[in-house]
Design a protein around this motif. Structure first.
Motif, mmCIF file in Angstrom:
data_model
loop_
_atom_site.group_PDB
_atom_site.id
_atom_site.type_symbol
_atom_site.label_atom_id
_atom_site.label_comp_id
_atom_site.label_asym_id
_atom_site.label_seq_id
_atom_site.Cartn_x
_atom_site.Cartn_y
_atom_site.Cartn_z
ATOM 1 N N LEU A 146 0.831 -1.200 0.000
ATOM 2 C CA LEU A 146 0.000 0.000 0.000
ATOM 3 C C LEU A 146 0.864 1.248 0.000
ATOM 4 O O LEU A 146 2.020 1.218 0.441
ATOM 5 C CB LEU A 146 -0.892 0.034 1.250
ATOM 6 N N ASN A 147 0.284 2.337 -0.459
ATOM 7 C CA ASN A 147 0.862 3.653 -0.224
ATOM 8 C C ASN A 147 -0.148 4.416 0.626
ATOM 9 O O ASN A 147 -1.298 4.630 0.214
ATOM 10 C CB ASN A 147 1.145 4.396 -1.528
ATOM 11 N N VAL A 148 0.262 4.777 1.841
ATOM 12 C CA VAL A 148 -0.632 5.416 2.797
ATOM 13 C C VAL A 148 -0.245 6.890 2.906
ATOM 14 O O VAL A 148 0.905 7.221 3.214
ATOM 15 C CB VAL A 148 -0.542 4.733 4.175
ATOM 16 N N THR A 149 -1.210 7.749 2.656
ATOM 17 C CA THR A 149 -0.977 9.192 2.682
ATOM 18 C C THR A 149 -1.783 9.831 3.803
ATOM 19 O O THR A 149 -2.966 9.526 3.990
ATOM 20 C CB THR A 149 -1.378 9.831 1.341
ATOM 21 N N VAL A 150 -1.140 10.712 4.530
ATOM 22 C CA VAL A 150 -1.781 11.488 5.595
ATOM 23 C C VAL A 150 -1.901 12.937 5.132
ATOM 24 O O VAL A 150 -0.943 13.507 4.585
ATOM 25 C CB VAL A 150 -0.962 11.406 6.895
ATOM 26 N N THR A 151 -3.068 13.528 5.341
ATOM 27 C CA THR A 151 -3.261 14.925 4.967
ATOM 28 C C THR A 151 -4.118 15.632 6.010
ATOM 29 O O THR A 151 -5.115 15.095 6.486
ATOM 30 C CB THR A 151 -3.899 15.046 3.569
ATOM 31 N N ALA A 200 -6.902 10.248 5.657
ATOM 32 C CA ALA A 200 -5.936 9.254 5.166
ATOM 33 C C ALA A 200 -6.382 8.746 3.803
ATOM 34 O O ALA A 200 -7.579 8.559 3.550
ATOM 35 C CB ALA A 200 -5.804 8.090 6.138
ATOM 36 N N VAL A 201 -5.396 8.529 2.943
ATOM 37 C CA VAL A 201 -5.628 8.002 1.598
ATOM 38 C C VAL A 201 -4.771 6.752 1.441
ATOM 39 O O VAL A 201 -3.586 6.753 1.794
ATOM 40 C CB VAL A 201 -5.253 9.037 0.518
ATOM 41 N N VAL A 202 -5.371 5.669 0.928
ATOM 42 C CA VAL A 202 -4.658 4.399 0.777
ATOM 43 C C VAL A 202 -4.781 3.916 -0.656
ATOM 44 O O VAL A 202 -5.904 3.731 -1.166
ATOM 45 C CB VAL A 202 -5.207 3.323 1.744
ATOM 46 N N ASP A 203 -3.643 3.697 -1.318
ATOM 47 C CA ASP A 203 -3.592 3.130 -2.666
ATOM 48 C C ASP A 203 -2.885 1.782 -2.603
ATOM 49 O O ASP A 203 -1.916 1.614 -1.852
ATOM 50 C CB ASP A 203 -2.824 4.048 -3.615
ATOM 51 N N VAL A 204 -3.326 0.826 -3.399
ATOM 52 C CA VAL A 204 -2.688 -0.490 -3.450
ATOM 53 C C VAL A 204 -2.002 -0.657 -4.795
ATOM 54 O O VAL A 204 -2.550 -0.280 -5.836
ATOM 55 C CB VAL A 204 -3.713 -1.627 -3.210
ATOM 56 N N SER A 205 -0.775 -1.225 -4.767
ATOM 57 C CA SER A 205 -0.021 -1.403 -6.020
ATOM 58 C C SER A 205 0.275 -2.859 -6.339
ATOM 59 O O SER A 205 0.748 -3.171 -7.429
ATOM 60 C CB SER A 205 1.298 -0.629 -5.955
ATOM 61 N N GLY A 206 0.023 -3.773 -5.391
ATOM 62 C CA GLY A 206 0.278 -5.190 -5.663
ATOM 63 C C GLY A 206 -0.002 -6.036 -4.445
ATOM 64 O O GLY A 206 -0.358 -5.528 -3.372
ATOM 65 N N PHE A 207 0.148 -7.347 -4.614
ATOM 66 C CA PHE A 207 -0.148 -8.269 -3.514
ATOM 67 C C PHE A 207 0.785 -9.467 -3.549
ATOM 68 O O PHE A 207 1.374 -9.807 -4.589
ATOM 69 C CB PHE A 207 -1.602 -8.738 -3.571
ATOM 70 N N TYR A 208 0.913 -10.117 -2.397
ATOM 71 C CA TYR A 208 1.648 -11.372 -2.271
ATOM 72 C C TYR A 208 0.652 -12.522 -2.148
ATOM 73 O O TYR A 208 -0.341 -12.422 -1.413
ATOM 74 C CB TYR A 208 2.557 -11.355 -1.039
#
Length: 694
Positions: free
Chosen positions: A334-339, A395-403
């Motif tokens: 994930l990419n977790v962004t705080v604003t 908070a904003v959460v983007d996903v880029s891949g998985f295991y």
């Protein structure tokens, strides 16, 4: 076992044979011995046994010229059974005590005949007979006989062996194994399957064992995990056992041999071991074509449409969204962004079905805008929780891949990527090469690993740093295919130096100035900013030598220099210290860690660098964190560990406390390991790298 048959004609066609009176049944073998021992487990037969007057009718037969045979007859519920061994001397000779004769199914000059009912060969059998005892009467006829024998088919190596006794005072040892061990179909890299081989002592005297060992074509696929036999003297009638663990190292049928030295005439028992390995996908990585936004509290995407409150943990469904499978995932990137946080705080992202750990995923001051790469284990139903410590924050959460966490789903491609950590290498720095990227501009970066390996790169692991942007904004890193995705990688404030780790799917660049296609990516910035890109690892196509697979854990704190955990105190200027990974988080196969490293309140603007310890490699010319004075800054770090399970941390200037949380480990996958126990030195070497305006 073969049904009983007429014997006289079989002994010697056309010859008249004399059958000696059957031995009287007896409870246990005592001298004089009349006994027959056969071990045909190597050939997959069913005649293995030790027979004497106590458990069978023993029928010895003698023809002229020392043509001797001994048959055992007994009954089973299915009917009468028998088995037999013939021993004849070479043509024109008599059996001589103390001699070992080469033997085959039919005798010849200098070669004895050895026929074993339990062994059926397409061509001749080949073996030997060692005569232990010969007694004769005044007429020269045999009155007692003892021998040890072994026989195998001329085109095979599997042996049938045993002992013969007739009216003999020569004792014998008999060891009867339970037979070949087939471990079935086992996934490479998963828990081993165990099987047990037993050895029964059935002779007139005790069985004595040496030390069991495994040899043959694929000994690394098998391990002795239990042993009550080696070095033991086993009384007649008792049984011991050797337990074998089968763990295939390749995706094919693997074989080996269990060897147990003993005091029988043949000197050892050898039993075949077989396991069929197959390659699953557990622990491999699957990048998304473009990152997908799972959560945005500003507009209610995925969860609540308001800031996360103090002490609140919001639950987020991950599996089954944005192109992710509905099940079979162990972890996601994930990419977790705080604003817009109203207070200094931290977020912790963790599996929704586990207790909140003492760990953080992203740390921030009030009013901060920033992001961090977070690898997180999923709950059984594919969810995570996002916890906020203090104040209110979006908070904003983007996903880029998985295991992959199981083999039940069939993703495309079917075989996932394996990780290769690299010595950090700077790919480009726009401060010294080309100047800042303009607002709403992008650059394409590429890396050349050579003609053989470049096509095998599926993703790159990059540390991307925004340096002194003109205004607050964000970077987005993606494959470069299609439009810029609606997801961010690095969120920055004006004038700040902000890094973030990214696992970016690559595309093949055919016009990057190389003679073949090379993996490439793109970086977009919303505001004018310099960008620094460091390469820290590669995800392959699942086939490259010494690839690593991932096992997630709930975030586990292993370093907090404020309390003396892992490090004795703050790191001073230009100080390097080694961190030892706790044994509970590593195995002998572990080669790298997925961590979150936090710099706490440095006294000066500084740079923190992490790399494997105890390898002889110096500090690389790349950074993992670039914290400013007094800041609390986190960044994901995928670091290799050295032979002592340690990694180095270095602080450039001032002093700073460090906190490190482990979120998973990368382990050497046996099926692609260059050799068992390999140190997993990556074959990926950067030949060239570059960037250009898109």
């Amino acid at each position: 076992m073969r049904s009983i048959r007429t014997l006289l004609g079989v002994l010697a066609a056309g010859a008249c044979a004399t059958a000696v009176a059957p031995t009287v049944a007896q409870a246990a073998p005592t001298a004089p011995y009349t006994a027959l021992v056969i071990d045909d487990t190597q050939v997959g037969g069913d005649d293995t046994g030790s027979w004497n007057g106590g458990n069978a009718t023993m029928v010895p037969m003698l023809n002229p010229g020392d043509q001797f045979a001994l048959e055992a007859r007994w009954s089973e519920p299915s009917g009468p059974k028998s088995t037999r061994v013939d021993v004849w001397p070479p043509y024109g000779e008599t059996l001589q005590e103390g001699r070992t004769y080469p033997a085959s199914t039919w005798p010849g000059p200098g070669q004895a005949r050895l026929y074993v009912d339990a062994l059926q060969c397409v061509s001749d059998g080949v073996g030997s007979v060692t005569v232990r005892q010969v007694r004769r009467d005044a007429m020269g006829e045999l009155t007692a006989f003892a021998a040890a024998y072994d026989l195998h088919c001329a085109n095979r190596t599997e042996v049938v062996d045993g002992e013969i006794r007739w009216n003999s005072d020569e004792g014998y040892s008999a060891v009867l194994p339970s037979g070949p061990l087939d471990f079935g179909r086992v996934e490479v890299g998963r828990a081993p399957v165990t099987r047990t081989e037993t050895f029964a002592s059935k002779g007139s005297g005790d069985a004595a064992f040496g030390t069991a060992r495994i040899e043959g074509a694929d000994p690394a696929a098998f391990t002795i995990s239990g042993d009550t036999c080696s070095g033991r003297v086993l009384p007649t009638g008792e049984v011991c056992a050797v337990t074998i663990s089968g763990a295939p190292t390749r995706g094919r049928v693997q074989t080996a041999t269990l060897v147990m030295p003993d005091n029988t005439g043949y000197g050892q028992r050898t039993e075949s071991l077989t396991v069929e390995g197959w390659e699953g996908v557990i622990g491999t990585y699957y990048p998304l074509t473009t990152p997908f936004r799972l959560m945005d509290t500003r507009n209610g995407t995925g969860v609540i449409g308001r800031p996360i409150a103090p002490g609140e943990a919001v639950e987020l469904q991950v599996a089954g969204r944005g192109g992710l499978p509905t099940g079979g995932l162990s972890a996601v990137v994930l990419n977790v962004t705080v604003t817009g946080p109203t207070a200094s705080s931290f977020l912790t992202v963790y599996p929704a079905d586990e207790a909140r750990p003492n760990a953080s995923s992203i740390n921030f001051p009030a009013g901060w805008l920033g992001s961090n790469n977070v690898t997180v284990k999923l709950s059984a139903d594919g969810k995570v929780k996002v916890y906020n410590r203090a104040g209110y924050t979006h908070a904003v959460v983007d996903v880029s891949g998985f295991y992959a966490g199981s083999n039940w789903f069939q993703p495309t491609p079917p075989l996932g990527a394996q990780y290769h950590p690299l010595t950090p290498r700077r790919l480009f720095d726009t401060r010294t090469d080309g100047g800042a990227i303009p607002a709403r501009g992008s650059q394409q970066g590429w890396v050349d690993f050579g003609a053989a390996l470049s096509p095998k790169v599926r993703s790159l692991v990059l540390n991307v740093t925004a340096v002194a942007p003109a205004k607050a904004g964000f970077l987005t890193v993606w494959s470069g295919e299609g439009a810029v995705p609606a997801a961010s990688t690095v969120n920055y404030g004006a004038g700040k130096v902000v890094p973030n780790l990214v696992v970016v799917k690559t595309r093949a660049c055919v016009d990057c100035g190389r003679a073949y296609a090379v993996p490439s990516f793109a970086v977009y910035t919303s505001q004018a900013a310099n960008v620094v890109v460091d390469l820290v690892g590669v995800f392959d196509d699942g086939t490259v030598t010494d690839g690593l697979r991932f096992t997630p854990v709930s975030p586990t704190r292993i370093v907090d220099s404020r309390t003396g955990l892992g490090l004795p105190g703050a790191l001073g200027a230009n100080v390097t210290r080694a961190v030892t990974t706790p044994p509970a988080l590593v195995t002998s196969a572990t080669r790298a860690l997925a961590t979150n490293v936090t710099a706490v309140s440095p006294t000066r603007n500084t740079v923190v660098t992490v790399w494997p310890a105890d390898t002889g490699a110096g500090k690389p010319g790349a950074s993992n964190l670039n914290p400013g004075v007094g800041e609390i800054v986190s960044n994901a770090v995928l670091t290799g560990i050295g032979p002592k399970d340690r990694f180095n941390v270095h602080n450039l200037s001032g002093s700073t406390h460090l906190v490190t949380d482990v979120v998973g480990s990368y382990w050497l996958y046996p099926a692609t390991a260059s050799q068992p126990g390999s140190s997993a030195t990556s074959p990926f070497t950067v030949l060239a790298a570059g960037h250009r305006t898109r």
